[in-house]
Design a protein around this motif. Sequence first.
Motif, PDB file in Angstrom:
ATOM      1  N   ILE A 121      37.148  -0.370  -8.527  1.00  0.00           N
ATOM      2  CA  ILE A 121      36.139   0.618  -8.915  1.00  0.00           C
ATOM      3  C   ILE A 121      35.086   0.711  -7.810  1.00  0.00           C
ATOM      4  CG2 ILE A 121      34.354   1.229 -10.574  1.00  0.00           C
ATOM      5  CD1 ILE A 121      35.905  -0.296 -12.698  1.00  0.00           C
ATOM      6  N   MET A 122      34.744   1.926  -7.467  1.00  0.00           N
ATOM      7  CA  MET A 122      33.627   2.187  -6.558  1.00  0.00           C
ATOM      8  C   MET A 122      32.726   3.209  -7.218  1.00  0.00           C
ATOM      9  SD  MET A 122      35.530   2.380  -2.843  1.00  0.00           S
ATOM     10  CE  MET A 122      34.045   2.042  -1.885  1.00  0.00           C
ATOM     11  N   GLY A 123      31.455   3.097  -6.972  1.00  0.00           N
ATOM     12  CA  GLY A 123      30.581   4.069  -7.598  1.00  0.00           C
ATOM     13  C   GLY A 123      29.120   3.866  -7.273  1.00  0.00           C
ATOM     14  N   TRP A 124      28.295   4.418  -8.152  1.00  0.00           N
ATOM     15  CA  TRP A 124      26.857   4.442  -7.928  1.00  0.00           C
ATOM     16  C   TRP A 124      26.103   4.127  -9.216  1.00  0.00           C
ATOM     17  CZ3 TRP A 124      25.252   5.276  -2.981  1.00  0.00           C
ATOM     18  CH2 TRP A 124      26.207   5.786  -2.096  1.00  0.00           C
ATOM     19  N   TYR A 125      25.057   3.358  -9.063  1.00  0.00           N
ATOM     20  CA  TYR A 125      24.080   3.113 -10.103  1.00  0.00           C
ATOM     21  C   TYR A 125      22.720   3.538  -9.553  1.00  0.00           C
ATOM     22  CZ  TYR A 125      27.171   0.363 -13.149  1.00  0.00           C
ATOM     23  OH  TYR A 125      28.159  -0.033 -14.007  1.00  0.00           O
ATOM     24  N   ALA A 133      15.261   3.689 -11.724  1.00  0.00           N
ATOM     25  CA  ALA A 133      13.979   4.369 -11.608  1.00  0.00           C
ATOM     26  C   ALA A 133      12.862   3.361 -11.859  1.00  0.00           C
ATOM     27  CB  ALA A 133      13.906   5.515 -12.604  1.00  0.00           C
ATOM     28  N   PRO A 134      11.666   3.645 -11.368  1.00  0.00           N
ATOM     29  CA  PRO A 134      10.544   2.710 -11.587  1.00  0.00           C
ATOM     30  C   PRO A 134      10.320   2.419 -13.063  1.00  0.00           C
ATOM     31  CG  PRO A 134       9.959   4.379  -9.970  1.00  0.00           C
ATOM     32  CD  PRO A 134      11.280   4.790 -10.534  1.00  0.00           C
ATOM     33  N   GLY A 135      10.244   1.149 -13.387  1.00  0.00           N
ATOM     34  CA  GLY A 135       9.985   0.754 -14.760  1.00  0.00           C
ATOM     35  C   GLY A 135      11.179   0.843 -15.694  1.00  0.00           C
ATOM     36  N   LYS A 136      12.344   1.166 -15.144  1.00  0.00           N
ATOM     37  CA  LYS A 136      13.531   1.299 -15.981  1.00  0.00           C
ATOM     38  C   LYS A 136      14.626   0.357 -15.500  1.00  0.00           C
ATOM     39  CE  LYS A 136      12.789   6.101 -17.379  1.00  0.00           C
ATOM     40  NZ  LYS A 136      13.409   7.447 -17.510  1.00  0.00           N
ATOM     41  N   GLU A 137      15.608   0.156 -16.371  1.00  0.00           N
ATOM     42  CA  GLU A 137      16.738  -0.684 -16.004  1.00  0.00           C
ATOM     43  C   GLU A 137      17.719   0.090 -15.119  1.00  0.00           C
ATOM     44  OE1 GLU A 137      16.862  -3.617 -19.941  1.00  0.00           O
ATOM     45  OE2 GLU A 137      18.554  -2.297 -19.492  1.00  0.00           O
ATOM     46  N   ARG A 138      18.493  -0.668 -14.376  1.00  0.00           N
ATOM     47  CA  ARG A 138      19.530  -0.037 -13.569  1.00  0.00           C
ATOM     48  C   ARG A 138      20.577   0.579 -14.493  1.00  0.00           C
ATOM     49  NH1 ARG A 138      21.869  -3.329  -8.455  1.00  0.00           N
ATOM     50  NH2 ARG A 138      19.599  -3.548  -8.256  1.00  0.00           N
ATOM     51  N   GLU A 139      20.995   1.798 -14.171  1.00  0.00           N
ATOM     52  CA  GLU A 139      21.928   2.494 -15.020  1.00  0.00           C
ATOM     53  C   GLU A 139      23.074   3.072 -14.196  1.00  0.00           C
ATOM     54  OE1 GLU A 139      20.099   5.861 -16.898  1.00  0.00           O
ATOM     55  OE2 GLU A 139      19.644   6.861 -15.006  1.00  0.00           O
ATOM     56  N   LEU A 140      24.216   3.221 -14.864  1.00  0.00           N
ATOM     57  CA  LEU A 140      25.374   3.828 -14.223  1.00  0.00           C
ATOM     58  C   LEU A 140      25.112   5.300 -13.960  1.00  0.00           C
ATOM     59  CD1 LEU A 140      29.092   3.425 -15.057  1.00  0.00           C
ATOM     60  CD2 LEU A 140      28.098   5.703 -15.169  1.00  0.00           C
ATOM     61  N   VAL A 141      25.495   5.743 -12.772  1.00  0.00           N
ATOM     62  CA  VAL A 141      25.457   7.170 -12.457  1.00  0.00           C
ATOM     63  C   VAL A 141      26.885   7.726 -12.501  1.00  0.00           C
ATOM     64  CG1 VAL A 141      24.870   8.904 -10.739  1.00  0.00           C
ATOM     65  CG2 VAL A 141      23.418   6.884 -11.014  1.00  0.00           C
ATOM     66  N   ALA A 142      27.754   7.140 -11.698  1.00  0.00           N
ATOM     67  CA  ALA A 142      29.142   7.598 -11.655  1.00  0.00           C
ATOM     68  C   ALA A 142      30.003   6.527 -11.010  1.00  0.00           C
ATOM     69  CB  ALA A 142      29.270   8.895 -10.869  1.00  0.00           C
ATOM     70  N   THR A 143      31.224   6.392 -11.525  1.00  0.00           N
ATOM     71  CA  THR A 143      32.187   5.484 -10.917  1.00  0.00           C
ATOM     72  C   THR A 143      33.545   6.153 -10.856  1.00  0.00           C
ATOM     73  OG1 THR A 143      32.728   4.454 -13.038  1.00  0.00           O
ATOM     74  CG2 THR A 143      31.027   3.376 -11.702  1.00  0.00           C
ATOM     75  N   MET A 144      34.374   5.631  -9.977  1.00  0.00           N
ATOM     76  CA  MET A 144      35.722   6.161  -9.834  1.00  0.00           C
ATOM     77  C   MET A 144      36.673   5.011  -9.567  1.00  0.00           C
ATOM     78  SD  MET A 144      37.251   8.984  -7.152  1.00  0.00           S
ATOM     79  CE  MET A 144      36.797  10.454  -8.058  1.00  0.00           C
TER      80      MET A 144
END
Length: 114
Positions: free
Chosen positions: A32-36, A39-50
């Motif tokens: 799997i490769m992708g992006w998380y 944002a300031p004050g927020k948890e890291r979140e998934l953006v997209a994976t492939m």
Amino acid sequence: QVQLVESGGGLVQAGGSLRLSCAASGIFSASIMGWYRQAPGKERELVATMTTGGSTDYADSVKGRFTISRDNAKNKVYLQLNSLKPEDTAVYYCYVRRDANVYWGQGMQVAVSA
């Protein structure tokens, strides 16, 4: 040693576009490769994976605006960001997974002005 080199972040006006790139070295056949993003004050979140086979997963907030792609031969993953919104402002991290091992890029800023 696994290294992830990210590029393409920056400042853009709302409605604009960016293309993020991530080149992975020291690792082959990443499942799997992708992006998380975080944002300031927020948890890291998934953006997209492939996956290697081309299956994708997108956050609901980016569906229809962002497109992930990867070049397995070159060990690269890309993220095309269109119709950017101020709420897309965050540090974007490249993510690579192979078996039980997960690797992260250093992160790069994407800032969207209203």
